[in-house]
Design a protein around this motif. Sequence first.
Motif, mmCIF file in Angstrom:
data_model
loop_
_atom_site.group_PDB
_atom_site.id
_atom_site.type_symbol
_atom_site.label_atom_id
_atom_site.label_comp_id
_atom_site.label_asym_id
_atom_site.label_seq_id
_atom_site.Cartn_x
_atom_site.Cartn_y
_atom_site.Cartn_z
ATOM 1 N N SER A 270 0.581 -1.034 -0.381
ATOM 2 C CA SER A 270 0.577 -0.220 -0.363
ATOM 3 C C SER A 270 0.834 1.450 -0.511
ATOM 4 O O SER A 270 0.337 1.887 -0.351
ATOM 5 C CB SER A 270 -0.773 -0.186 1.193
ATOM 6 N N GLU A 271 2.498 1.598 0.455
ATOM 7 C CA GLU A 271 2.735 2.309 0.268
ATOM 8 C C GLU A 271 3.853 2.587 -1.249
ATOM 9 O O GLU A 271 4.014 3.698 -1.276
ATOM 10 C CB GLU A 271 4.185 1.924 1.274
ATOM 11 N N GLY A 274 -0.523 2.828 -3.050
ATOM 12 C CA GLY A 274 -1.758 3.415 -2.200
ATOM 13 C C GLY A 274 -2.205 2.836 -1.570
ATOM 14 O O GLY A 274 -2.540 1.303 -2.670
ATOM 15 N N GLY A 275 -3.200 3.223 -0.645
ATOM 16 C CA GLY A 275 -3.617 2.041 -0.029
ATOM 17 C C GLY A 275 -5.411 2.136 0.084
ATOM 18 O O GLY A 275 -6.086 1.859 0.806
ATOM 19 N N THR A 276 -5.627 2.930 -1.042
ATOM 20 C CA THR A 276 -7.054 4.106 -1.042
ATOM 21 C C THR A 276 -7.688 3.422 -2.008
ATOM 22 O O THR A 276 -9.003 3.562 -1.976
ATOM 23 C CB THR A 276 -6.867 5.030 -1.323
#
Lengths: 483, 216
Positions: A270-271, A274-276
């Motif tokens: 997610s880093e 992205g985690g969204t």
Amino acid sequence: MFNEILTVWSSQPGISATIWLVILVFVAYLARNPAHALIRSTGKAIYVACRLFATSLRHLETSLQRRNKEVVLALGQEACERAIEREFHRVNAVVTRDLSAYPALHRQISDTIDKIEEDYQAATDAPPLPPAWLQAVDSIASIPRTGDATVCTILDDIGKTMEGAHQETQKAYRKSTLERHKLLGAMQPQWRNLGQSLTRVKDTIDGLEERSIEIDRQMKSYESIRNGEDTVTRTLSSSSLTQFFISTLVLVIAVFGGLINFQLIAMPMSEMVGGTSYIGPMRTSDIAALVIIMVEIAMGLFLMESLRITHLFPIIGSMDDTMRKRMVMITFSILAILATVEASLAYMRDLLALDREALTQSLAGTGVVAQAEFRWIPSLGQMIMGFILPFALAFVAIPLESFIHSLRTVLGIMALSLIHAIAFTARLIGGSARQISVMLVSLYDLLIMLPLGIERLVASSIKRKQKPDTGKQLSSVNMEEQS
Amino acid sequence: MKKLILTTLLALGLTACSEPQSNARAVYLLLDTSGTYTAEMDKAQKIINYLLATLDSGDSIAIARIDSGSFSEKDIIARVTFDDRPSTANQQKRAFKDQIDEFVTGTKRGSRHTDITGGMLQASEYLDETGAGEKYVLIFSDLEEDLKKGHIRDFPISLPDIHVVALNVTKLRSDNIDPRDYMERLGLWEKRVYQAGGTWDVINDLERMDRLIAQR
């Protein structure tokens, strides 16, 4: 509605119900023959349909059985061919490694034998011959000394000369014996060498003999498979089932390994991505982590194929050796790169977890997190796991191949059992329907037993009436005949 | 077969074109700063810390005060939408916490009036702008509205798909004399929220915050 119908004949339900029953029995009596025919034909129709269905299923079962046998035999044949091929490869290796040097070895053995023969010839024990005149001299020297002193002296000298000659002969003999011993001593390593060479040859021949016995055994089972013997089919089916359970177990273990691997890299992913963002109900970072794991498994499959350990992709197996080696190098490199990426992701996961822990503690108001003394141990452990798991997952190809091959047999056996069970049920339903129709006919008659009984009574009274008439007619005929 | 493939492709295309459902959460916390509620700020701080620990990347949070006229951006104390990367989101959370700590220590005097409706309208506006999938308005107040003279708030409000949760609703002195006042107050707000298209809940025990927003 029901109550209205029930009380249509009388306000008392009992009387009304009795009237309804009488009507019902009467109607049933009137419809007896068509009702019997309907029940019997329905039962027969169900029976025939079920029998037809069961027969068609039996045909299907037979063809499936044949197909299963073919599959099992084909798998067995393939395995047997592979085993024979492997044995021939071993024989080839033995021949190439050991017997290719046989001419040189033979020459070496021949040379050694020649040398030994020469040495043997040279070492022949030839006792030195005394000079021809020595016997005459010896006779003279042994003349008894009876007279003249001069003669005695001469005879003594002759005796001494004899003694000297004897000593020299002894010396020469010892010298030649020593030389022979030396020659014989020099022959010893050659004998040993010869012995070792022959032992080597014996070992090679023994190895070849063992391989030939194994090839014979494999050839026998191959012939049995080719002949399609039932014993072999049963053995192969049982072997397939065993393979299926073992490979399933190993695959389950691999799935757990994959899950651990996923947990290691999902959070740090997610880093990176992205985690969204989401794809469907799943996070993109989770999908990215899964993709990495899948690619690792795929690379493992290709690696195993290139190494000819598995045979899932014939196109890879049939590549020429140079191409195959290149493919081994490429897949291994990709696997190593992915393993390194995973190791770094695992380290990043540890850092993120630490940061998150520190934040949670600061939000909880417990102050600054103390740095643990051996914090590096789990970090290192995670990195090592991240590096090793991709390589471990690469070996999934082996149980996967076994699983796929044995699955064909297992699915065939399961389908066969299912068809067998359905056919049995159909036969059972058909038979039951026929029996039930007979039972229903009897039950029908039981319901209308009252009018049936009346009918029987009427019929019997009519018969009784007819019988005396017939008797009278017969007696009048007899009287007429007599008159 | 061709028809099946075409239908599948069409369905996939339509799915791809449709606007994706957001999985983000947005929370708007209204803090009552009137009267004695200033003494309850430490509890509010705990709630904010819980929210910061619970919310993830992509989620949004805003903290606003309820004062005499709350329908204003000026009343928003702090707001943030967390970054996609967890490490950056953690830094944002630290900065946000510092901002809130600063506000709590700086709040000494409460406002004279309590405009809850204005705050809720402001919250609805903010939450709509975030475009989050789950929207929450948390009201840290006794729910006793006391409007400034001339302010009009007695009209239907709109809170579509917003979960409104009243937190730490303290009982007033008059409530102790007649508890029906407290019930009526809660009932009135519940009715108003449901009419606005939202859902209503009350959590007085702050240990049960996990009932509200669970950690993912």
